[in-house]
Design a protein around this motif. Structure first.
Motif, PDB file in Angstrom:
ATOM      1  N   VAL A 104       0.843  -1.196   0.000  1.00  0.00           N
ATOM      2  CA  VAL A 104       0.000   0.000   0.000  1.00  0.00           C
ATOM      3  C   VAL A 104       0.878   1.246   0.000  1.00  0.00           C
ATOM      4  CG1 VAL A 104      -1.716   1.307   1.320  1.00  0.00           C
ATOM      5  CG2 VAL A 104      -1.953  -1.141   1.090  1.00  0.00           C
ATOM      6  N   GLU A 105       2.004   1.191   0.702  1.00  0.00           N
ATOM      7  CA  GLU A 105       2.921   2.344   0.734  1.00  0.00           C
ATOM      8  C   GLU A 105       3.445   2.658  -0.667  1.00  0.00           C
ATOM      9  OE1 GLU A 105       2.349   0.568   4.578  1.00  0.00           O
ATOM     10  OE2 GLU A 105       3.221  -0.379   2.799  1.00  0.00           O
ATOM     11  N   ASP A 106       3.841   1.610  -1.411  1.00  0.00           N
ATOM     12  CA  ASP A 106       4.298   1.821  -2.785  1.00  0.00           C
ATOM     13  C   ASP A 106       3.161   2.354  -3.659  1.00  0.00           C
ATOM     14  OD1 ASP A 106       6.891   1.032  -2.212  1.00  0.00           O
ATOM     15  OD2 ASP A 106       6.653  -0.997  -3.049  1.00  0.00           O
ATOM     16  N   ALA A 107       1.968   1.796  -3.486  1.00  0.00           N
ATOM     17  CA  ALA A 107       0.818   2.261  -4.262  1.00  0.00           C
ATOM     18  C   ALA A 107       0.520   3.730  -3.967  1.00  0.00           C
ATOM     19  CB  ALA A 107      -0.408   1.389  -3.973  1.00  0.00           C
ATOM     20  N   ASP A 108       0.591   4.128  -2.696  1.00  0.00           N
ATOM     21  CA  ASP A 108       0.385   5.539  -2.318  1.00  0.00           C
ATOM     22  C   ASP A 108       1.388   6.442  -3.030  1.00  0.00           C
ATOM     23  OD1 ASP A 108      -1.853   5.635  -0.625  1.00  0.00           O
ATOM     24  OD2 ASP A 108      -0.657   5.059   1.121  1.00  0.00           O
ATOM     25  N   GLN A 109       2.649   6.026  -3.052  1.00  0.00           N
ATOM     26  CA  GLN A 109       3.689   6.823  -3.705  1.00  0.00           C
ATOM     27  C   GLN A 109       3.449   6.902  -5.209  1.00  0.00           C
ATOM     28  OE1 GLN A 109       6.174   8.684  -2.231  1.00  0.00           O
ATOM     29  NE2 GLN A 109       4.966   8.164  -0.424  1.00  0.00           N
ATOM     30  N   LEU A 110       3.089   5.778  -5.830  1.00  0.00           N
ATOM     31  CA  LEU A 110       2.842   5.765  -7.274  1.00  0.00           C
ATOM     32  C   LEU A 110       1.601   6.556  -7.647  1.00  0.00           C
ATOM     33  CD1 LEU A 110       3.797   2.068  -8.071  1.00  0.00           C
ATOM     34  CD2 LEU A 110       5.029   4.133  -8.790  1.00  0.00           C
ATOM     35  N   MET A 111       0.604   6.598  -6.761  1.00  0.00           N
ATOM     36  CA  MET A 111      -0.608   7.395  -7.037  1.00  0.00           C
ATOM     37  C   MET A 111      -0.247   8.867  -7.245  1.00  0.00           C
ATOM     38  SD  MET A 111      -3.551   5.650  -7.091  1.00  0.00           S
ATOM     39  CE  MET A 111      -4.974   6.285  -6.258  1.00  0.00           C
ATOM     40  N   LYS A 112       0.809   9.326  -6.591  1.00  0.00           N
ATOM     41  CA  LYS A 112       1.234  10.724  -6.739  1.00  0.00           C
ATOM     42  C   LYS A 112       1.779  11.006  -8.130  1.00  0.00           C
ATOM     43  CE  LYS A 112       2.205  11.003  -1.832  1.00  0.00           C
ATOM     44  NZ  LYS A 112       3.215  10.944  -0.789  1.00  0.00           N
ATOM     45  N   LEU A 113       2.171   9.960  -8.869  1.00  0.00           N
ATOM     46  CA  LEU A 113       2.689  10.111 -10.233  1.00  0.00           C
ATOM     47  C   LEU A 113       1.602   9.962 -11.293  1.00  0.00           C
ATOM     48  CD1 LEU A 113       5.924   7.937  -9.903  1.00  0.00           C
ATOM     49  CD2 LEU A 113       5.744  10.430  -9.759  1.00  0.00           C
ATOM     50  N   CYS A 114       0.407   9.600 -10.866  1.00  0.00           N
ATOM     51  CA  CYS A 114      -0.684   9.364 -11.813  1.00  0.00           C
ATOM     52  C   CYS A 114      -1.194  10.668 -12.417  1.00  0.00           C
ATOM     53  CB  CYS A 114      -1.832   8.635 -11.117  1.00  0.00           C
ATOM     54  SG  CYS A 114      -1.457   6.918 -10.747  1.00  0.00           S
ATOM     55  N   ASP A 115      -1.866  10.511 -13.550  1.00  0.00           N
ATOM     56  CA  ASP A 115      -2.521  11.647 -14.192  1.00  0.00           C
ATOM     57  C   ASP A 115      -3.558  12.228 -13.235  1.00  0.00           C
ATOM     58  OD1 ASP A 115      -1.034  11.115 -16.480  1.00  0.00           O
ATOM     59  OD2 ASP A 115      -2.616   9.904 -17.394  1.00  0.00           O
ATOM     60  N   PRO A 116      -3.971  13.485 -13.450  1.00  0.00           N
ATOM     61  CA  PRO A 116      -5.002  14.077 -12.580  1.00  0.00           C
ATOM     62  C   PRO A 116      -6.282  13.257 -12.620  1.00  0.00           C
ATOM     63  CG  PRO A 116      -3.988  15.749 -13.970  1.00  0.00           C
ATOM     64  CD  PRO A 116      -3.486  14.413 -14.452  1.00  0.00           C
ATOM     65  N   GLY A 117      -6.962  13.235 -11.484  1.00  0.00           N
ATOM     66  CA  GLY A 117      -8.215  12.499 -11.370  1.00  0.00           C
ATOM     67  C   GLY A 117      -7.988  11.150 -10.731  1.00  0.00           C
ATOM     68  N   VAL A 118      -9.000  10.688 -10.039  1.00  0.00           N
ATOM     69  CA  VAL A 118      -8.921   9.396  -9.372  1.00  0.00           C
ATOM     70  C   VAL A 118     -10.286   8.722  -9.452  1.00  0.00           C
ATOM     71  CG1 VAL A 118      -9.497  10.269  -7.062  1.00  0.00           C
ATOM     72  CG2 VAL A 118      -8.080   8.234  -7.285  1.00  0.00           C
ATOM     73  N   ILE A 119     -10.274   7.404  -9.557  1.00  0.00           N
ATOM     74  CA  ILE A 119     -11.505   6.632  -9.497  1.00  0.00           C
ATOM     75  C   ILE A 119     -11.716   6.237  -8.041  1.00  0.00           C
ATOM     76  CG2 ILE A 119     -12.608   4.443 -10.134  1.00  0.00           C
ATOM     77  CD1 ILE A 119     -12.502   6.369 -12.473  1.00  0.00           C
ATOM     78  N   ASP A 120     -12.891   6.526  -7.525  1.00  0.00           N
ATOM     79  CA  ASP A 120     -13.264   6.185  -6.154  1.00  0.00           C
ATOM     80  C   ASP A 120     -14.571   5.410  -6.249  1.00  0.00           C
ATOM     81  OD1 ASP A 120     -13.717   6.080  -3.409  1.00  0.00           O
ATOM     82  OD2 ASP A 120     -14.403   8.150  -3.282  1.00  0.00           O
ATOM     83  N   LYS A 121     -14.554   4.165  -5.755  1.00  0.00           N
ATOM     84  CA  LYS A 121     -15.747   3.335  -5.880  1.00  0.00           C
ATOM     85  C   LYS A 121     -15.783   2.302  -4.768  1.00  0.00           C
ATOM     86  CE  LYS A 121     -13.334   0.379  -9.242  1.00  0.00           C
ATOM     87  NZ  LYS A 121     -13.287  -0.017 -10.659  1.00  0.00           N
TER      88      LYS A 121
END
Length: 159
Positions: free
Chosen positions: A73-90
């Motif tokens: 989850v820590e790696d995923a949190d860090q990689l989320m910061k590199l993602c394009d703008p916008g997030v899917i929340d479901k």
């Protein structure tokens, strides 16, 4: 040998939650998305992280290459910061129907109001049970790809 995902997508037209045997919150972001349907997805599902690479779909939109690896989850949190703008929340609900499991996603945030089911199959012509709450099929309609919902959220469709 490549991993080929065969899935069909449907809109939801009725009450499905009473049939769910599990649910959990999912957040995901995308990097390296392009118009040919290729994407790198970062996902946090419950207490697990994942990185997924998806290829372009075939002509029917039923099959596409998919590779996924669990990460912290820590790696995923860090990689989320590199993602394009916008997030899917479901919230994802799992529902058994015959021998298959439907994944029903109830979207929040910019995609509030969209509820969609996916079923993974072993072949494109495999038969499957269709629950009463299953609505219009949207398989192959790129607007309903999560990677596209980040770019053009459901809230923008209501115009």
């Amino acid at each position: 040998m490549p991993n080929i995902e065969i899935e069909r997508k449907f809109l939801i037209t009725g009450d499905f939650k009473s049939e769910a045997y599990q649910s959990e919150r999912v957040t995901q972001g995308y990097m390296a998305c392009n118009t040919e349907g290729r994407a790198v997805r970062i996902r946090i599902k419950g207490d697990k992280g994942f990185i997924t690479i998806k290829g372009a779909g075939n002509d029917s939109g039923l099959s596409r290459f998919e590779w996924e690896k669990e990460i912290s989850v820590e790696d995923a949190d860090q990689l989320m910061k590199l993602c394009d703008p916008g997030v899917i929340d479901k919230v994802r609900y799992l529902i058994q129907a015959g021998i298959h499991t439907y994944e029903v996603d109830e979207f929040h945030g910019d995609n509030e109001g969209l509820i969609m089911a996916e079923i993974e199959l072993k072949s494109e012509d495999e038969k499957f049970e269709k629950p009463s709450w299953l609505g219009q099929e949207v398989t192959g309609d790129v607007r309903y790809y999560n990677s596209q919902l980040v770019k053009n959220p459901y809230k923008n469709w209501k115009a």
